[in-house]
Design an enzyme around this catalytic site. Structure first.
Site, PDB file in Angstrom:
ATOM      1  N   ASP A  18      67.328  66.594   2.899  1.00 14.31           N
ATOM      2  CA  ASP A  18      67.910  65.651   1.943  1.00 14.31           C
ATOM      3  C   ASP A  18      69.072  66.331   1.217  1.00 14.31           C
ATOM      4  OD1 ASP A  18      68.597  63.904  -0.033  1.00 14.31           O
ATOM      5  OD2 ASP A  18      66.577  63.682  -0.870  1.00 14.31           O
ATOM      6  N   TYR A  49      63.036  65.152  -5.654  1.00 12.57           N
ATOM      7  CA  TYR A  49      63.197  63.704  -5.806  1.00 12.57           C
ATOM      8  C   TYR A  49      64.002  63.185  -4.617  1.00 12.57           C
ATOM      9  CZ  TYR A  49      64.629  59.214  -7.816  1.00 12.57           C
ATOM     10  OH  TYR A  49      64.844  57.876  -8.038  1.00 12.57           O
ATOM     11  N   LYS A  65      76.034  60.737  -3.003  1.00 13.14           N
ATOM     12  CA  LYS A  65      76.814  61.284  -4.113  1.00 13.14           C
ATOM     13  C   LYS A  65      78.282  61.474  -3.737  1.00 13.14           C
ATOM     14  CE  LYS A  65      73.017  61.854  -6.647  1.00 13.14           C
ATOM     15  NZ  LYS A  65      72.699  60.980  -7.764  1.00 13.14           N
TER      16      LYS A  65
END
Length: 435
Positions: free
Chosen positions: A246, A151, A274
């Site tokens: 990523d 994702y 994050k």
């Protein structure tokens, strides 16, 4: 698997959920917060501290999703709270440059020496979307390769066979994405270099970049096979495509320099998020100078954001990343020790009770797959017994252990989790599994 005695009263959370369902689609502002795949009712969080979440009814839970990754130092970590308070007193947003942006950028580059320049954004979706735009501009090509179950945010071209909430809800892609855009994304099985070679052969001089989670976290935790990441670097170099790593989830979690440091990856572009914002909305993309200098105002690739480099997020990021870098020799060994203890301890309880579980773990992220075979890609993960995971999730929540509400999400631990929390978690699992 049994649930004999546990019961937590959640009257206030239930009322709040009823109100939310009249205000928000599905009662949530992000689909992964829903409990549809595991059953039961989601508690509404009132506050958090350290390793613990406290709900509106006064119940407390040991937290194993950590706001989906960023709370590596624990909730309400005092240095982060103090940094945010100081910044807030000077103003929440200016729409102009601040010294804090450079301070955090220098910390990031010290952790990621391969990043020559970067740009802050406010979400991982923005970071990956922007990195792909740069890759297309740099190569003059349109196609992107991603991997099934990975994702990379909810931008149109990246929702093809995505993980996270898309996998949890059983959605193959997303309504509203034009076929013409989806067709530019080639979704391949993870850990299969042969499939990548075949894709480049079938689309010569058409692939702008490969984007991947170096350790999959959005189909559950799936580590790269030996030689896989190096193989991707070799293939992209041979074909003139960029390698976008990523690290929105793995950045600063697996090491100060994330998976790039852990696996020695030579990335063209890296996306971060994050942990970078210490719990506040913040992300970034960066990489080699020749690509980053293509961004406006230097170059022709336009990307912008009024809240990019927001001073509150910069303050939280400086406090978090700065602490991790300064205390790396203490924090990361502790995370490894506690993660190993809880992940393997619960897996051992499952074995005793005859419940088939496959444990995948890389550092302080892991998944207990309710499966009786190795999990090396999304197809393997999809064979897990999601109903059994749902029963386990409900039983653990009733015993004060809050796991991510999906078989297809990684679990995270923080530096605030200690021996008492680990022992309590294993004891709860023993009861929940019927051992």
């Amino acid at each position: 698997m049994h649930d004999k005695t546990a019961h937590i009263e959640t009257t206030k959370s239930r009322a709040l959920q009823t109100r939310a369902e009249g205000l928000f689609p599905g009662g949530v502002n992000s689909p992964v917060r829903g409990f549809r795949s595991v059953g039961g009712e989601p508690p509404f969080v009132a506050r958090a501290e350290g390793a613990w979440l406290y709900d509106a009814d006064g119940n407390r839970y040991i937290d194993y999703f950590g706001s989906w990754g960023p709370m590596i130092l624990g909730h309400a970590f005092p240095p982060v709270v103090e940094a945010i308070e100081r910044a807030a007193r000077n103003g929440a947003s200016f729409g102009a440059s601040t010294a804090a942006e450079g301070d955090l950028a220098e910390l990031v580059m010290a952790c990621y020496p391969g990043v020559d320049k970067l740009r802050f954004v406010s979400s991982g979706t923005e970071a990956t979307m922007s990195a792909i735009r740069v890759a297309r501009a740099a190569t003059g090509r349109k196609r992107i390769i991603k991997f099934e179950g990975c994702y990379h945010g909810h931008s149109d071209g990246l929702l093809v066979k995505a993980g996270s909430g898309v996998a949890t809800l059983g959605i193959p892609g997303s309504a509203g994405v034009p076929e013409e855009i989806a067709a530019l994304t080639l979704a391949l099985p993870y850990n299969d270099l042969g499939a990548v070679e075949e894709a480049f052969a079938a689309h010569p001089d058409e692939v702008a970049a490969i984007i991947l989670e170096p350790v999959v976290g959005n189909a559950g935790c799936i580590p790269p096979a030996d030689g896989y990441l190096a193989g991707l670097r070799k293939i992209t170099a041979e074909h003139g495509a960029l390698l976008i790593v990523d690290e929105v989830m793995t950045g600063f979690r697996l090491a100060p320099g994330g998976a790039v440091e852990l696996y020695g990856i030579d990335a063209d572009l890296v996306t971060l998020g994050k942990i970078l914002g210490g719990g506040l909305p913040c992300a970034a993309f960066g990489g080699k100078r020749r690509y980053m200098d293509m961004l406006a105002p230097l170059g022709p690739v336009y990307q912008a954001g009024t809240l990019s480099g927001n001073p509150l997020a910069m303050a939280a990021g400086i406090a978090t990343v700065g602490y991790l870098r300064k205390h790396a020799t203490e924090v990361y060994p502790q995370l490894e020790q506690t993660s190993s203890a809880v992940a393997e301890g619960v897996a051992a309880e499952a074995a005793k009770s005859g419940v088939p579980i496959t444990l995948n773990r890389v550092g302080s992220m892991w998944t207990w797959f309710f499966a009786d075979a190795p999990v090396a890609d999304y197809d393997d993960a999809a064979k897990s017994d999601t109903a059994a995971f749902g029963r386990f999730h409900r039983a653990m929540l009733q015993r004060g252990i809050w796991l991510p509400p999906s078989q297809f999400e990684a679990m995270f631990i923080s530096a605030a989790h200690g021996e008492a929390e680990i022992e309590a978690t294993i004891a709860a699992a023993r009861q929940a599994l019927g051992a």
